[in-house]
Design a protein around this motif. Structure first.
Motif, mmCIF file in Angstrom:
data_model
loop_
_atom_site.group_PDB
_atom_site.id
_atom_site.type_symbol
_atom_site.label_atom_id
_atom_site.label_comp_id
_atom_site.label_asym_id
_atom_site.label_seq_id
_atom_site.Cartn_x
_atom_site.Cartn_y
_atom_site.Cartn_z
ATOM 1 N N VAL A 105 0.870 -1.170 0.000
ATOM 2 C CA VAL A 105 0.000 0.000 0.000
ATOM 3 C C VAL A 105 0.908 1.220 0.000
ATOM 4 C CG1 VAL A 105 -1.821 1.250 1.213
ATOM 5 C CG2 VAL A 105 -1.751 -1.254 1.329
ATOM 6 N N VAL A 106 0.659 2.136 -0.932
ATOM 7 C CA VAL A 106 1.584 3.255 -1.078
ATOM 8 C C VAL A 106 0.818 4.551 -1.280
ATOM 9 C CG1 VAL A 106 1.859 2.747 -3.548
ATOM 10 C CG2 VAL A 106 3.589 4.125 -2.372
ATOM 11 N N ASN A 107 1.255 5.565 -0.567
ATOM 12 C CA ASN A 107 0.668 6.904 -0.654
ATOM 13 C C ASN A 107 1.084 7.554 -1.970
ATOM 14 O OD1 ASN A 107 1.164 9.935 1.391
ATOM 15 N ND2 ASN A 107 -0.274 9.542 -0.257
ATOM 16 N N LEU A 108 0.099 7.779 -2.868
ATOM 17 C CA LEU A 108 0.383 8.367 -4.174
ATOM 18 C C LEU A 108 -0.669 9.413 -4.517
ATOM 19 C CD1 LEU A 108 1.106 5.142 -6.280
ATOM 20 C CD2 LEU A 108 2.809 6.740 -5.382
ATOM 21 N N PRO A 109 -0.255 10.646 -4.778
ATOM 22 C CA PRO A 109 -1.203 11.558 -5.416
ATOM 23 C C PRO A 109 -1.422 11.093 -6.854
ATOM 24 C CG PRO A 109 0.976 12.560 -5.291
ATOM 25 C CD PRO A 109 1.061 11.262 -4.544
ATOM 26 N N PRO A 110 -2.480 11.537 -7.510
ATOM 27 C CA PRO A 110 -2.785 11.015 -8.847
ATOM 28 C C PRO A 110 -1.649 11.138 -9.862
ATOM 29 C CG PRO A 110 -4.687 12.166 -7.979
ATOM 30 C CD PRO A 110 -3.563 12.417 -7.002
ATOM 31 N N ASP A 111 -0.918 12.257 -9.851
ATOM 32 C CA ASP A 111 0.140 12.409 -10.848
ATOM 33 C C ASP A 111 1.302 11.455 -10.603
ATOM 34 O OD1 ASP A 111 0.523 13.994 -8.544
ATOM 35 O OD2 ASP A 111 1.988 15.255 -9.561
ATOM 36 N N PHE A 112 1.498 11.018 -9.361
ATOM 37 C CA PHE A 112 2.529 10.015 -9.083
ATOM 38 C C PHE A 112 2.031 8.613 -9.428
ATOM 39 C CE2 PHE A 112 5.064 12.439 -5.558
ATOM 40 C CZ PHE A 112 5.196 13.516 -6.422
ATOM 41 N N ALA A 113 0.712 8.419 -9.325
ATOM 42 C CA ALA A 113 0.148 7.099 -9.622
ATOM 43 C C ALA A 113 0.139 6.813 -11.119
ATOM 44 C CB ALA A 113 -1.274 7.002 -9.071
ATOM 45 N N LEU A 114 -0.056 7.838 -11.934
ATOM 46 C CA LEU A 114 -0.217 7.631 -13.373
ATOM 47 C C LEU A 114 0.913 6.837 -14.027
ATOM 48 C CD1 LEU A 114 -1.663 8.051 -16.042
ATOM 49 C CD2 LEU A 114 -0.609 10.338 -16.179
ATOM 50 N N PRO A 115 2.198 7.160 -13.787
ATOM 51 C CA PRO A 115 3.255 6.369 -14.434
ATOM 52 C C PRO A 115 3.198 4.886 -14.078
ATOM 53 C CG PRO A 115 4.161 8.388 -13.509
ATOM 54 C CD PRO A 115 2.766 8.273 -12.989
ATOM 55 N N LEU A 116 2.737 4.572 -12.867
ATOM 56 C CA LEU A 116 2.635 3.170 -12.468
ATOM 57 C C LEU A 116 1.439 2.508 -13.134
ATOM 58 C CD1 LEU A 116 3.495 3.368 -8.655
ATOM 59 C CD2 LEU A 116 5.019 3.254 -10.630
ATOM 60 N N VAL A 117 0.354 3.252 -13.296
ATOM 61 C CA VAL A 117 -0.809 2.720 -14.017
ATOM 62 C C VAL A 117 -0.433 2.419 -15.459
ATOM 63 C CG1 VAL A 117 -3.130 3.277 -14.859
ATOM 64 C CG2 VAL A 117 -2.467 3.891 -12.525
ATOM 65 N N GLU A 118 0.341 3.285 -16.066
ATOM 66 C CA GLU A 118 0.754 3.099 -17.460
ATOM 67 C C GLU A 118 1.613 1.854 -17.637
ATOM 68 O OE1 GLU A 118 0.803 7.657 -19.178
ATOM 69 O OE2 GLU A 118 2.577 6.928 -18.134
ATOM 70 N N ARG A 119 2.226 1.401 -16.543
ATOM 71 C CA ARG A 119 3.065 0.203 -16.604
ATOM 72 C C ARG A 119 2.407 -0.986 -15.905
ATOM 73 N NH1 ARG A 119 5.469 4.782 -16.956
ATOM 74 N NH2 ARG A 119 7.165 5.019 -18.452
ATOM 75 N N ASN A 120 1.093 -0.871 -15.663
ATOM 76 C CA ASN A 120 0.297 -1.981 -15.134
ATOM 77 C C ASN A 120 0.819 -2.460 -13.787
ATOM 78 O OD1 ASN A 120 -1.900 -3.743 -15.350
ATOM 79 N ND2 ASN A 120 -0.633 -5.379 -16.202
ATOM 80 N N MET A 121 1.170 -1.522 -12.914
ATOM 81 C CA MET A 121 1.754 -1.870 -11.623
ATOM 82 C C MET A 121 0.831 -1.610 -10.437
ATOM 83 S SD MET A 121 5.759 -0.837 -11.996
ATOM 84 C CE MET A 121 6.842 -1.836 -13.027
ATOM 85 N N LEU A 122 -0.356 -1.033 -10.683
ATOM 86 C CA LEU A 122 -1.288 -0.769 -9.591
ATOM 87 C C LEU A 122 -2.575 -1.560 -9.780
ATOM 88 C CD1 LEU A 122 -0.960 3.097 -9.040
ATOM 89 C CD2 LEU A 122 0.229 1.244 -7.851
ATOM 90 N N LEU A 123 -3.173 -1.940 -8.666
ATOM 91 C CA LEU A 123 -4.407 -2.711 -8.670
ATOM 92 C C LEU A 123 -5.604 -1.804 -8.941
ATOM 93 C CD1 LEU A 123 -5.605 -5.578 -7.980
ATOM 94 C CD2 LEU A 123 -5.939 -4.692 -5.658
ATOM 95 N N ASP A 124 -6.531 -2.276 -9.757
ATOM 96 C CA ASP A 124 -7.796 -1.579 -9.970
ATOM 97 C C ASP A 124 -8.658 -1.807 -8.736
ATOM 98 O OD1 ASP A 124 -10.274 -0.647 -10.679
ATOM 99 O OD2 ASP A 124 -10.467 -1.845 -12.510
ATOM 100 N N VAL A 125 -8.606 -0.852 -7.788
ATOM 101 C CA VAL A 125 -9.334 -1.044 -6.530
ATOM 102 C C VAL A 125 -10.837 -0.883 -6.728
ATOM 103 C CG1 VAL A 125 -7.365 -0.413 -5.091
ATOM 104 C CG2 VAL A 125 -8.956 1.371 -5.845
ATOM 105 N N GLY A 126 -11.240 -0.211 -7.794
ATOM 106 C CA GLY A 126 -12.658 -0.110 -8.085
ATOM 107 C C GLY A 126 -13.259 -1.448 -8.447
ATOM 108 N N LYS A 127 -12.506 -2.248 -9.150
ATOM 109 C CA LYS A 127 -12.953 -3.593 -9.508
ATOM 110 C C LYS A 127 -12.892 -4.525 -8.306
ATOM 111 C CE LYS A 127 -12.086 -7.267 -12.901
ATOM 112 N NZ LYS A 127 -11.221 -7.687 -14.048
ATOM 113 N N ALA A 128 -11.896 -4.326 -7.458
ATOM 114 C CA ALA A 128 -11.715 -5.198 -6.296
ATOM 115 C C ALA A 128 -12.667 -4.854 -5.151
ATOM 116 C CB ALA A 128 -10.267 -5.112 -5.803
ATOM 117 N N ASP A 129 -13.147 -3.616 -5.120
ATOM 118 C CA ASP A 129 -13.949 -3.145 -3.988
ATOM 119 C C ASP A 129 -15.230 -2.513 -4.519
ATOM 120 O OD1 ASP A 129 -15.045 -1.914 -1.783
ATOM 121 O OD2 ASP A 129 -13.133 -1.171 -1.009
#
Length: 430
Positions: A105-129
């Protein structure tokens, strides 16, 4: 540029020693129901890592209390908490991701999260929850949805927004009603003209140039649906620049507002040179320290147009080996009770819908600071991130340079916007 930067970090991370993880975890939603197990499809147990950003030492006791309560609720669970310093945090996260050491679990503002999303490194929590959207304010969850990518990639944690602050003494002195401050750009310009005329030019009402948020508030679509190009070179955006250029030419804004020596509208407000500024919901409290004589004279009003949203959140690594516990922890840290306790310690607001009924945020104590806090908090239900996350600091610098040229008359509004879009699009590709 982003790709090469990522590759350099990847090489450095592989060469470096493996970093220790950190953690959080629990399923409690804002309504107190235990949704973590169902969302994750597993039992809440084992060890998880949680990483926060610059919370030590000021909020160490708070975070340790949240973690201890989570571990008590789930006997046998262990949370490893790591807090990273403020400087270089985005690079640290990219390095961890590239090296395979991203915390669960990592504290990320949206602009920090985006590069990880682009590389498929973050979980889709909307689908999981399935309860994500029902428990958190719409703007908060929307901030973790990115153009060109399906899903929601973070739990909104704590929020802030801007409200208007007015120097009631100056407004009254120059014939304006502080109980009915300007609520539109046209009203603002009319009032600024009155202040200039009656003050002899010694005081300004307007003291900042426009930006992307002003375009968004004019109904301008800033980016394409797939997030690959900017689209703000429109007649509506040009009209905004035309309006501000005329105001600047008329002397309604400080001459140095287009230069690097510009102090900023908040500093001008604090010094009494400007009668209006925008700032977060707890600005009057800090102003009382900087200028205790001015603070009692300040009144607030809602932001003009759509309130901007500033978001911090918790994301879950897609590669976590303890998915159920990681989701549970993210829910626990961001539930209504824990967020409300955090907000009482600092100048932020909770992101859960259940917090709307908390009188600490929804009812004023009768002071101007209390009124401003309520104004800000009530705005969060409508607030949204107005600037695209792809508009990083370098891109915004290029855009602001072209805006300055338009306001000074060195370039036409349409020409400046076309140049800004072309250069910003090229920076997206580099």
């Amino acid at each position: 540029m982003r790709t090469s930067h990522w590759m350099r970090l990847a090489v450095a991370a592989v060469a470096a020693a493996t970093l220790a993880g950190c953690g959080l975890g629990d399923p409690n939603g804002s309504d107190g129901t235990d949704t973590g197990n169902a969302a994750a499809g597993g039992e809440v147990k084992g060890t998880v890592s949680l990483q926060t950003w610059a919370l030590k030492p000021k909020f160490t006791a708070y975070m340790e209390g949240v973690i201890d309560a989570f571990e008590k609720k789930h006997p046998g669970v262990e949370v490893d908490w790591l807090d990273q310093p403020g400087d270089g945090y985005s690079e640290k996260v990219l390095s961890q991701a590239a090296g395979g050491t991203l915390p669960d679990v990592v504290n990320l503002p949206p602009d920090f999260a985006l590069p990880l999303v682009e590389r498929n490194m973050l979980l889709d929590v909307g689908k999981a929850d399935a309860t994500l959207d029902s428990d958190y304010v719409a703007g908060g969850t929307a901030a973790y949805r990115f153009a060109g990518h399906d899903g929601t990639y973070g739990y909104p944690w704590y929020l802030n927004t801007d409200v208007n602050y007015w120097n009631a003494e100056l407004l009254t002195r120059y014939g304006l009603d502080p109980k009915k401050p300007p609520a539109t750009l046209d009203e603002l310009i009319t009032a600024a003209r009155t202040v200039k005329r009656k003050s002899g030019g010694s005081v300004y009402l307007m003291s900042r140039k426009p930006g992307l948020m002003d375009f968004a508030n004019a109904g301008v679509k800033l980016m394409s649906d797939d997030g690959t190009r900017f689209t703000f070179n429109t007649p509506e955006a040009a009209a905004v620049l035309d309006t501000y250029r005329a105001a600047f030419k008329e002397g309604l804004l400080p001459k140095d507002v287009l230069t690097e020596t510009y102090a900023g509208n908040t500093k001008l407000f604090s010094s009494g040179t400007a009668a209006w500024t925008t700032a977060g919901g707890n600005y009057i409290t800090s102003l009382a320290t900087d200028n205790p004589g001015l603070a009692p004279k300040v009144v607030s009003s809602p932001a003009i147009g759509i309130p901007p949203l500033y978001v911090q959140g918790l994301s879950v690594s897609k590669n976590t080996k303890n998915r159920a516990t990681a989701l549970a922890l993210a829910r626990w840290v961001t539930n209504a009770e824990n967020q409300a306790a955090f907000a009482r310690l600092t100048s932020i607001f909770p992101s859960t819908k259940a917090s709307a009924s908390d009188p600490f945020f929804s009812k004023s104590d009768g002071t101007n600071a209390g009124d401003a806090k309520v104004t800000a908090f009530s705005s969060l239900a409508q607030a949204t991130m107005l600037e695209p996350v792809r508009a990083n600091d370098a891109i915004k610098t290029v855009i602001n340079q072209q805006i300055a040229l338009a306001l000074s008359g060195q370039a036409g509004s349409e020409e400046a916007l076309d140049t800004a879009v072309a250069r910003a699009d090229q920076m997206l590709k580099d």
